[in-house]
Design a protein around this motif. Structure first.
Motif, PDB file in Angstrom:
ATOM      1  N   ARG A   1     -34.440  27.896   8.216  1.00 58.46           N
ATOM      2  CA  ARG A   1     -33.139  27.405   8.691  1.00 58.46           C
ATOM      3  C   ARG A   1     -32.075  27.692   7.637  1.00 58.46           C
ATOM      4  O   ARG A   1     -32.365  27.764   6.441  1.00 58.46           O
ATOM      5  CB  ARG A   1     -33.166  25.881   8.940  1.00 58.46           C
ATOM      6  N   MET A   2     -30.825  27.803   8.104  1.00 58.19           N
ATOM      7  CA  MET A   2     -29.687  27.889   7.187  1.00 58.19           C
ATOM      8  C   MET A   2     -29.047  26.505   7.147  1.00 58.19           C
ATOM      9  O   MET A   2     -28.932  25.849   8.182  1.00 58.19           O
ATOM     10  CB  MET A   2     -28.637  28.871   7.703  1.00 58.19           C
TER      11      MET A   2
ATOM     12  N   PRO B   1     -29.723  29.603   2.707  1.00 60.44           N
ATOM     13  CA  PRO B   1     -31.044  29.540   3.347  1.00 60.44           C
ATOM     14  C   PRO B   1     -31.890  28.446   2.707  1.00 60.44           C
ATOM     15  O   PRO B   1     -31.980  28.389   1.474  1.00 60.44           O
ATOM     16  CB  PRO B   1     -31.634  30.919   3.040  1.00 60.44           C
TER      17      PRO B   1
ATOM     18  N   PHE C   1     -32.802  34.456   1.320  1.00 57.07           N
ATOM     19  CA  PHE C   1     -32.384  34.893   2.658  1.00 57.07           C
ATOM     20  C   PHE C   1     -33.481  35.766   3.245  1.00 57.07           C
ATOM     21  O   PHE C   1     -33.985  36.681   2.561  1.00 57.07           O
ATOM     22  CB  PHE C   1     -31.126  35.749   2.568  1.00 57.07           C
TER      23      PHE C   1
ATOM     24  N   ARG D   1     -33.065  38.533   8.771  1.00 53.77           N
ATOM     25  CA  ARG D   1     -32.226  38.122   9.887  1.00 53.77           C
ATOM     26  C   ARG D   1     -31.041  37.272   9.390  1.00 53.77           C
ATOM     27  O   ARG D   1     -29.901  37.461   9.800  1.00 53.77           O
ATOM     28  CB  ARG D   1     -33.079  37.325  10.892  1.00 53.77           C
ATOM     29  N   GLN D   2     -31.334  36.366   8.465  1.00 54.01           N
ATOM     30  CA  GLN D   2     -30.274  35.524   7.898  1.00 54.01           C
ATOM     31  C   GLN D   2     -29.272  36.366   7.117  1.00 54.01           C
ATOM     32  O   GLN D   2     -28.061  36.192   7.234  1.00 54.01           O
ATOM     33  CB  GLN D   2     -30.884  34.481   6.952  1.00 54.01           C
ATOM     34  N   ARG D   3     -29.810  37.275   6.353  1.00 49.62           N
ATOM     35  CA  ARG D   3     -28.943  38.107   5.509  1.00 49.62           C
ATOM     36  C   ARG D   3     -28.005  38.950   6.379  1.00 49.62           C
ATOM     37  O   ARG D   3     -26.820  39.116   6.066  1.00 49.62           O
ATOM     38  CB  ARG D   3     -29.830  39.007   4.642  1.00 49.62           C
TER      39      ARG D   3
ATOM     40  N   TYR E   1     -25.307  36.734   7.652  1.00 50.06           N
ATOM     41  CA  TYR E   1     -24.515  36.249   6.518  1.00 50.06           C
ATOM     42  C   TYR E   1     -23.518  37.309   6.055  1.00 50.06           C
ATOM     43  O   TYR E   1     -22.339  37.019   5.809  1.00 50.06           O
ATOM     44  CB  TYR E   1     -25.429  35.837   5.354  1.00 50.06           C
TER      45      TYR E   1
ATOM     46  N   TYR F   1     -31.574  34.984  19.137  1.00 56.10           N
ATOM     47  CA  TYR F   1     -30.902  34.268  18.038  1.00 56.10           C
ATOM     48  C   TYR F   1     -30.608  32.806  18.385  1.00 56.10           C
ATOM     49  O   TYR F   1     -29.963  32.116  17.608  1.00 56.10           O
ATOM     50  CB  TYR F   1     -29.586  34.972  17.687  1.00 56.10           C
TER      51      TYR F   1
ATOM     52  N   PHE G   1     -31.089  30.238  15.767  1.00 59.71           N
ATOM     53  CA  PHE G   1     -30.594  30.609  14.435  1.00 59.71           C
ATOM     54  C   PHE G   1     -29.782  29.515  13.759  1.00 59.71           C
ATOM     55  O   PHE G   1     -29.872  29.275  12.562  1.00 59.71           O
ATOM     56  CB  PHE G   1     -29.739  31.892  14.541  1.00 59.71           C
TER      57      PHE G   1
ATOM     58  N   ILE H   1     -23.371  30.000  10.646  1.00 63.66           N
ATOM     59  CA  ILE H   1     -22.947  30.274   9.269  1.00 63.66           C
ATOM     60  C   ILE H   1     -21.426  30.190   9.214  1.00 63.66           C
ATOM     61  O   ILE H   1     -20.742  30.762  10.076  1.00 63.66           O
ATOM     62  CB  ILE H   1     -23.403  31.695   8.822  1.00 63.66           C
TER      63      ILE H   1
END
Ligand code: GLY
Ligand code: MN
Ligand code: MN
Length: 461
Positions: free
Chosen positions: A243-244, A266, A271, A274-276, A279, A423, A426, A429
């Motif tokens: 999770r973020m 993160p 990260f 997918r998060q990166r 982001y 997503y 997700f 962000i």
């Protein structure tokens, strides 16, 4: 408090905007939260703070233009008060600190206003927002409380906005100190963001930093692994890997100058790809928007630039498709970025918002849109030197919104709904900074808070 001259000068400036009449500035009162003597922490009204500086409840300021007199109304403490609160300076001595000579007990304002009303003099006041002030003003002015808003002085509001929007160097210095406290809040949150920690532990810790180093938080801490809810004040989740965590938190000092910062990190400190990917899309929009800040540029154009950058980034990830500029023009990005790019920040965290968003943020040149997404932009008009704005783009995957758009096949030429589906777990962000508009561009206030992927990963170790 600032030096006496600062308040004298500010009142001189506001007087210049009026041929006559009375300018009335109610200070805030104490507000009980569960029984009369148990009150919320006292917070002075920002206009009263700006022009009259004193940080105590139950005061009112008057600028009487026809009589060329300034007044502070308030009651001196009695022996009972001294026993419970300690010795307090007299109203006369307090008023002298902000250059006001005339003082009187609070009840005397009733006579002054009653006489002014009898003579048909104009009494200017700004929009009240607290129930206590609304009732007090309603009694004082003889206007039913439901009609107060109709009687607010647009001239006073415009003059206040013109003055308060342009931050003095001393105000910017106070705001920078509060960004520096926000640095501590956010880097502490980053270090604490480990699997198994409950959001409340982090939210409470960073609120404590605000209280210990400043005056208070400048708004209730937004901290959540469900960052897709834009203003998420629920802090009951346990952090889990994958999770973020969105932390939107700032503070204000004893003079009430605010910071408003968001970082998203993160859980666990690294990260995943997918998060990166998401982001970097938001970070690019944040950086490009900051670069575009300059006097004379409509903030709406910078919002649209950020929207286009988000569309471009999401297209590169296969989440959106087609021409990013056209997608942004048609509002396709609003599925992921449904809010405005930012707002003024100053004595209020959404500075001057209580004066009326459209008067503060729009004018004859830039009219507020009614379209989904753009309508939420609180401020659209041209930037001027000395404004301080937040820049806070975001990308969110809001399952309920996705479902509705998908069902309607809305703007399907720009959205790859199959990929969006993947997503839905997700979150969101957002990255927010506070930017001073300088003569030539924009300057991010305060000590830089970790923001790039490597900076955040390092800060989380
Ligand atoms: N702190 C709420 C906002 O960023 O507007
Ligand atoms: Mn914020
Ligand atoms: Mn903000």
């Amino acid at each position: 408090m600032f030096a006496t001259d600062v308040y004298v000068e500010r009142r001189k400036k506001i007087r210049e905007g009026f041929p006559g009449g009375i300018l009335l500035f109610p200070g805030n009162q104490e507000v009980p939260f569960n029984y009369p003597a148990n009150t919320y922490a006292f917070r002075q009204d920002s206009n009263f703070s700006y022009f009259f500086g004193l940080d105590h409840p139950n005061l009112a300021g008057i600028i009487d233009l026809d009589e060329n007199k300034e007044w502070i109304f308030g009651n001196d403490v009695d022996l009972d008060d001294i026993i419970w609160m300690g010795k307090q300076p007299s109203i006369k001595d307090q008023a002298a600190l902000v250059g006001v000579i005339n003082t009187a007990p609070l009840k005397d304002i009733v006579t002054l206003i009653a006489e002014a009303r009898k003579k048909g003099r104009v009494i200017h006041f700004a929009p009240p927002y607290r129930g206590e002030t609304i009732l007090w003003l309603s009694d004082l002015l003889g206007i039913p409380h439901a009609d107060l808003r109709k009687n607010v002085s647009t001239e006073l509001v415009k003059n206040i906005v013109n003055l308060r929007m342009k931050k003095e160097a001393r105000e910017i210095a106070e705001m920078e100190k509060m960004v520096d406290v926000a640095y501590l809040m956010h880097t502490t949150a980053m270090r604490m963001a480990k699997p198994g920690v409950v959001e409340q532990e982090i939210a409470g810790t960073i609120e404590g930093i605000a209280i210990s180093r400043g005056g208070a938080v400048s708004f209730p801490v937004i901290l959540s692994i469900n960052g897709q809810t834009l203003h998420n004040h629920h802090h009951g989740n346990t952090l889990t890997e994958g999770r973020m965590m969105v932390v939107d938190a700032g503070c204000e000092n004893n003079l009430h100058y605010a910071s408003d910062i968001t970082r998203t990190v993160p859980v666990g400190g690294k990260f995943n790809p997918r998060q990166r990917g998401i982001y970097e899309v938001v970070l690019n929009a944040n950086l490009k928007a900051i670069q575009a800040v300059k006097p004379g540029v409509p903030f709406r154009d910078i919002h649209l630039l950020a929207a286009t950058e988000i569309a471009r980034g999401l297209t590169a990830l296969g989440i959106m498709k087609g021409d990013p500029e056209e997608a942004a023009r048609k509002g396709a990005h609003t599925l992921f970025f449904p809010h405005g790019l930012g707002h003024p920040v100053g004595l209020d965290v959404h500075d001057l918002e209580g004066m009326g968003e459209n008067i503060v943020g729009y004018d004859e040149e830039v009219i507020r849109s009614k379209e989904f997404g753009l309508a939420f932009l609180r401020f659209g008009r041209k930037l001027q030197e000395h404004f301080v704005m937040t820049i806070e783009p975001g990308v969110y995957f809001i399952p309920e919104l996705i479902d509705i758009w998908k069902k309607e096949n809305k703007l399907a030429e720009f959205i790859n709904y199959d990929r969006v589906e993947t997503y839905k777990d997700f979150g969101g962000i957002r990255i927010e900074d506070n930017i001073l508009v300088t003569a030539v561009g924009g300057r991010v206030l305060g000590k830089p808070i970790p923001k790039t992927v490597p900076e955040i990963e390092e800060a989380m170790q």
